[in-house]
Design a protein around this motif. Structure first.
Motif, PDB file in Angstrom:
ATOM      1  N   MET A 150      50.717  28.289  37.962  1.00  0.00           N
ATOM      2  CA  MET A 150      49.499  28.665  37.238  1.00  0.00           C
ATOM      3  C   MET A 150      48.926  29.925  37.873  1.00  0.00           C
ATOM      4  SD  MET A 150      46.207  26.381  36.075  1.00  0.00           S
ATOM      5  CE  MET A 150      46.081  25.551  37.657  1.00  0.00           C
ATOM      6  N   ILE A 151      48.619  30.906  37.037  1.00  0.00           N
ATOM      7  CA  ILE A 151      48.129  32.204  37.494  1.00  0.00           C
ATOM      8  C   ILE A 151      46.761  32.437  36.862  1.00  0.00           C
ATOM      9  CG2 ILE A 151      48.602  34.682  37.592  1.00  0.00           C
ATOM     10  CD1 ILE A 151      51.620  33.770  36.968  1.00  0.00           C
ATOM     11  N   VAL A 152      45.743  32.616  37.701  1.00  0.00           N
ATOM     12  CA  VAL A 152      44.366  32.750  37.232  1.00  0.00           C
ATOM     13  C   VAL A 152      43.839  34.134  37.592  1.00  0.00           C
ATOM     14  CG1 VAL A 152      42.019  31.848  37.384  1.00  0.00           C
ATOM     15  CG2 VAL A 152      43.969  30.275  37.521  1.00  0.00           C
ATOM     16  N   GLU A 153      43.294  34.841  36.595  1.00  0.00           N
ATOM     17  CA  GLU A 153      42.687  36.151  36.816  1.00  0.00           C
ATOM     18  C   GLU A 153      41.191  35.961  37.065  1.00  0.00           C
ATOM     19  OE1 GLU A 153      44.597  38.689  37.073  1.00  0.00           O
ATOM     20  OE2 GLU A 153      46.422  37.718  36.307  1.00  0.00           O
ATOM     21  N   GLY A 154      40.746  36.266  38.281  1.00  0.00           N
ATOM     22  CA  GLY A 154      39.365  36.017  38.653  1.00  0.00           C
ATOM     23  C   GLY A 154      38.397  37.090  38.190  1.00  0.00           C
ATOM     24  N   PHE A 155      37.113  36.728  38.129  1.00  0.00           N
ATOM     25  CA  PHE A 155      36.056  37.637  37.698  1.00  0.00           C
ATOM     26  C   PHE A 155      35.345  38.291  38.874  1.00  0.00           C
ATOM     27  CE2 PHE A 155      36.677  35.834  33.614  1.00  0.00           C
ATOM     28  CZ  PHE A 155      36.047  36.651  32.690  1.00  0.00           C
TER      29      PHE A 155
END
Length: 452
Positions: free
Chosen positions: A385-390
């Motif tokens: 799982m790859i999450v693009e952070g804010f």
């Protein structure tokens, strides 16, 4: 002993909104893994076991009721305080009714192991969610040890009728996937077998069963096996004796207020008496790598389990890569870690999450959906799982309604997210939170959270 079947509860939608900084001290409920095992090993012991700090959630209460139906005497003596008068190893009686575990995957699987070593037949069942979860990985080694599956639903799922072995066989079993539940089921069945029962795991999983078996008087040895694994050997047919068990606070439950404090600006909280067993602290390790301010205070030990108070303060987080070998030490915490990753600066990659697909829901897909519906870019690449952070560009927008799929950890993770997003986050059903964290909403409100 009784519990309320979560499968019959009416849906309970909730909304979490951004509010003032979180502050205060709180003790989350007792550890679920320890609570299940204390009741089961107390029932398999001679004499009385006294438990304090027991998690009184629906999952654990279902295990306690099962122990009563199998012949032990289980009684509540006060809040979190219980006694178990056991029947001894191999002493279970045939239950007069179905063992209904509700949503308790751990309870159902561990009790299958305990029953497999006794010459009794029992029917195992659960709610709609538990009936979807695979049981073949548990049944395979138990059949090798002499148990017989008399009845099972399609795909070797609940309801299952299991006949325990009259003459249990010790085995040497290499777990096909890292699983504390499989390991524990084999060891519990091995209590009734002569000689030595051996479990070999390629990746070390939570070791509460080994520690607690020692605490109750069994002979267990653990040695390294390969790069990350272990070989656990149990000497069969011990006489277990009733013990005193102090249940520490559950790190999997502590994860939710912990992450909330990291994400809500200005927060500073203390989580009391949290278990810090290194095979359960993968989330803390990862969050510290991301820059989290998590401090251990008053570290101590009881019954072989390490614990400490955790001081947690708001932190600016950065994305990291989480290696697959860390998964067993934090398998239940990935949804709330993914929420933290949504607020971090940069990209967070979580690898090797296949086990999440066979939890209360397809927890990997449910976590990705939780983030997407709240404006976060997330990619599933196989079991990664790859999450693009804010981080560095504001906060995730929020505003979504999360489908919880009867999964308590998805519900709590979504509510934690809503405390720090631009707009509130809703969940379609929070009723199942009570299976692992009774009083979650009240606990979070006590720290200053706006959930309702």
């Amino acid at each position: 002993m009784s519990s309320t079947a979560s499968s019959t509860a009416a849906p309970m939608p909730l909304v979490a909104r951004g509010a003032r900084p979180l502050a205060g001290r709180v003790r989350v409920p007792g550890d679920k893994s320890i609570s299940h095992r204390a009741l089961i090993l107390g029932a398999l012991s001679v004499g009385r076991t006294t438990v304090t700090g027991l998690l009184e959630g629906e999952d654990v209460l279902a295990t306690g009721k099962a122990m009563s139906l199998l012949g032990a005497t289980v009684a509540r003596t006060g809040p979190g305080a219980w006694t178990v008068d056991g029947v001894g190893v191999g002493g279970f009686a045939a239950p007069p009714e179905t063992l209904d575990f509700g949503n308790a995957g751990t309870g159902s699987r561990l009790v299958m192991g305990a029953v497999a070593g006794c010459p009794v037949t029992a029917m195992f069942d659960g709610d709609a969610s538990l009936r979807r979860r695979p049981m073949r990985r548990i049944l395979d080694p138990l059949v090798k040890m002499g148990a017989t599956v008399l009845q099972a639903a399609e795909g070797d799922r609940l309801p299952i009728m299991l006949a325990g072995a009259r003459d249990p066989l010790p085995i040497v079993y290499a777990t096909p996937v890292p699983s504390a539940q499989v390991k524990s089921a084999v060891l519990l069945a091995g209590l009734s077998a002569p000689g030595e029962t051996v479990v070999i795991e390629s990746e070390a999983t939570r070791d509460h069963t080994e520690k607690m078996l020692l605490h109750f008087g069994a002979t267990v040895t653990v040695v390294p096996e390969g790069a990350h694994g272990r070989r656990i050997t149990l000497k069969g047919q011990p006489e277990l004796h009733g013990a005193t068990v102090v249940v520490p606070a559950d790190p999997s439950s502590a994860a939710f207020p912990l992450v909330a404090a990291l994400l809500v600006p200005g927060s500073d909280i203390v989580l009391e008496t949290v278990m810090t067993n290194p095979l359960r602290t993968g989330l803390i390790t990862t969050l510290r790598e991301m820059g989290a301010a998590i401090e251990e205070v008053d570290a101590r030990e009881d019954g072989g389990e390490a614990m400490a108070d955790l001081r947690v303060r708001f932190s600016e987080l950065s994305g990291v890569e989480v290696p697959p070998e860390r998964a067993p030490a934090m398998i239940d915490e990935y949804p709330v870690l993914a929420v933290a990753a949504a607020f971090a600066r940069g990209t967070t990659v979580m690898r090797g999450l296949k086990e999440l697909r066979v939890k209360e829901s397809d927890r990997l897909a449910a976590t990705a959906d939780l983030l997407r519906v709240n404006g976060v870019t997330v990619t599933l690449d196989g079991d990664d799982m790859i999450v693009e952070g804010f981080g560095g560009k504001g906060r995730p927008p929020g505003g979504g309604t999360v489908a919880t799929h009867m999964d308590h950890r998805i519900a709590m993770s979504a509510l934690v997210m809503g405390l720090a997003t631009e707009t509130p986050v809703a969940v379609d059903d929070a009723a199942f939170i009570a299976t692992s964290f009774p009083g979650f909403v009240e606990t979070m409100r006590g720290l200053g959270a706006d959930i309702g």
